[in-house]
Scaffold this motif. Structure first.
Motif, PDB file in Angstrom:
ATOM      1  N   LEU A 143       0.829  -1.210   0.000  1.00 23.19           N
ATOM      2  CA  LEU A 143       0.000   0.000   0.000  1.00 23.19           C
ATOM      3  C   LEU A 143       0.861   1.255   0.000  1.00 23.19           C
ATOM      4  O   LEU A 143       0.431   2.319  -0.457  1.00 23.19           O
ATOM      5  N   GLY A 144       2.082   1.130   0.529  1.00 22.94           N
ATOM      6  CA  GLY A 144       2.988   2.261   0.577  1.00 22.94           C
ATOM      7  C   GLY A 144       4.426   1.802   0.701  1.00 22.94           C
ATOM      8  O   GLY A 144       4.691   0.683   1.154  1.00 22.94           O
ATOM      9  N   MET A 145       5.341   2.657   0.273  1.00 21.03           N
ATOM     10  CA  MET A 145       6.766   2.355   0.366  1.00 21.03           C
ATOM     11  C   MET A 145       7.511   3.610   0.786  1.00 21.03           C
ATOM     12  O   MET A 145       7.178   4.719   0.371  1.00 21.03           O
ATOM     13  N   SER A 146       8.539   3.424   1.627  1.00 26.72           N
ATOM     14  CA  SER A 146       9.388   4.523   2.063  1.00 26.72           C
ATOM     15  C   SER A 146      10.792   4.271   1.538  1.00 26.72           C
ATOM     16  O   SER A 146      11.362   3.208   1.756  1.00 26.72           O
ATOM     17  N   TYR A 147      11.353   5.287   0.854  1.00 28.78           N
ATOM     18  CA  TYR A 147      12.649   5.094   0.213  1.00 28.78           C
ATOM     19  C   TYR A 147      13.755   5.958   0.806  1.00 28.78           C
ATOM     20  O   TYR A 147      14.858   5.988   0.297  1.00 28.78           O
ATOM     21  N   HIS A 173       2.042   5.762   8.336  1.00 24.97           N
ATOM     22  CA  HIS A 173       2.935   4.622   8.530  1.00 24.97           C
ATOM     23  C   HIS A 173       4.279   4.864   7.834  1.00 24.97           C
ATOM     24  O   HIS A 173       5.349   4.696   8.431  1.00 24.97           O
ATOM     25  N   GLU A 174       4.219   5.261   6.578  1.00 21.52           N
ATOM     26  CA  GLU A 174       5.460   5.491   5.828  1.00 21.52           C
ATOM     27  C   GLU A 174       6.215   6.717   6.337  1.00 21.52           C
ATOM     28  O   GLU A 174       7.447   6.732   6.355  1.00 21.52           O
ATOM     29  N   LEU A 175       5.479   7.734   6.765  1.00 28.69           N
ATOM     30  CA  LEU A 175       6.125   8.911   7.340  1.00 28.69           C
ATOM     31  C   LEU A 175       6.855   8.537   8.624  1.00 28.69           C
ATOM     32  O   LEU A 175       7.950   9.033   8.897  1.00 28.69           O
ATOM     33  N   ALA A 176       6.261   7.651   9.416  1.00 30.67           N
ATOM     34  CA  ALA A 176       6.923   7.188  10.641  1.00 30.67           C
ATOM     35  C   ALA A 176       8.246   6.516  10.302  1.00 30.67           C
ATOM     36  O   ALA A 176       9.246   6.703  11.004  1.00 30.67           O
TER      37      ALA A 176
END
Length: 301
Positions: free
Chosen positions: A183-187, A208-211
């Motif tokens: 649903l989301g990815m953090s790079y 969630h990804e910002l965390a």
């Protein structure tokens, strides 16, 4: 201040120094949480995380104290604050004990103060004492104004505020079909979201990804496991989502596996969850909210 003798007797803080330090109070509450989790009571974690959102202007230690003593508390303040809002504590109600800092003055020698006037008579933290707050359910009187912008099942304007906050942190935001089924990815400096999510899903995913961006892109990444990082991010999403009125379900029961009885690890993890959630909530909520927030007297313990 018009309060009954019964209330005054139960809510007046002692002038004597408390035997427990702030660290000792936190340690006792963490140990209590561990015992509840080990007994299979995972709802205890949900109670603590929910309290983090409701009382994010309070210190970590005082959030634990409020959640332990009155798990159903929704809005707390001291006697004076409630009186200022046109309400008074009901007869016979017991206060919720929190720790308030005791501030003293450090006086400098004359020759030192002459060199630097900013160091003259500095305020310093001496210790902590007991102070008492009450939940709104323990009071009566004038109706309180409703918090504005509360939502249920939709992030509403909070979504745009969150996006603005993400961008203000220098984090790029994009929507990509190719990240499915995620649903989301953090790079690291960039977040990708899967298009087509509901308002609540998209908001929760972005938190969630910002965390991850705030917690897990520096030294903390090498010092934690993937499971711990994912659960911390999910816990932050739970706290923030629950606070703005989203139906977030219950906190992950798998949290018990994060610490394996290690109280220090659990304390550290809960502290970073609380601090990260507080930063995000402060950025997206209305500045007019929180008329009965914690008075300066009882902060930062």
């Amino acid at each position: 201040m018009n309060t009954t003798a019964a209330v005054a007797n139960q809510s007046t803080p002692s002038n004597k120094p408390q035997k427990q330090t702030a660290k000792e109070v936190i340690a006792a509450n963490i140990q209590s949480l561990i015992e509840q989790l080990e007994q299979g009571h995972s709802e205890a974690l949900s109670t603590y995380l929910t309290a983090m959102g409701k009382f994010h202007n309070y210190s970590f230690g005082n959030i634990l104290e409020i959640a332990r003593q009155k798990p159903d508390a929704t809005r707390v303040a001291g006697l004076y604050a409630w009186n200022q809002l046109g309400r008074k504590v009901k007869k016979g109600e017991r206060g919720i004990r929190i720790l308030a800092p005791v501030i003293g003055v450090r006086r400098t020698k004359d020759e030192e103060s002459e060199k630097d006037t900013q160091t003259q008579n500095q305020a310093v933290l001496v210790g902590f004492r007991a102070a008492y707050v009450f939940d709104v359910s323990q009071t009566e009187g004038k109706d309180l104004p409703e918090f504005s912008g509360r939502v249920s099942g939709s992030a509403g304007e909070y979504r745009d505020r969150l996006v603005d906050f993400v961008i203000a942190q220098g984090i790029a935001l994009e929507f990509k079909e190719s990240i499915a089924p995620a649903l989301g990815m953090s790079y690291g400096g960039k977040i990708a979201l899967l298009p087509g999510q509901s308002s609540a899903e998209e908001f929760s995913t972005l938190v969630h990804e910002l965390a991850h961006e705030m917690l897990h892109k520096a030294e903390r990444r090498t010092a934690t496991t993937k499971t711990l990082r994912e659960t911390e991010a999910e816990a932050v999403a739970f706290v923030v989502g629950k606070t703005i009125g989203l139906e977030t379900g219950r906190a992950s029961a798998d949290y018990i596996h994060l610490y394996n009885g290690n109280a220090a690890l659990l304390t550290e993890s809960l502290e970073v969850i609380q601090k990260t959630s507080a930063v995000i909530l402060a950025a997206i909520e209305n500045s007019a909210e929180g008329a009965a927030e914690e008075p300066a007297l009882t902060r930062a313990s």
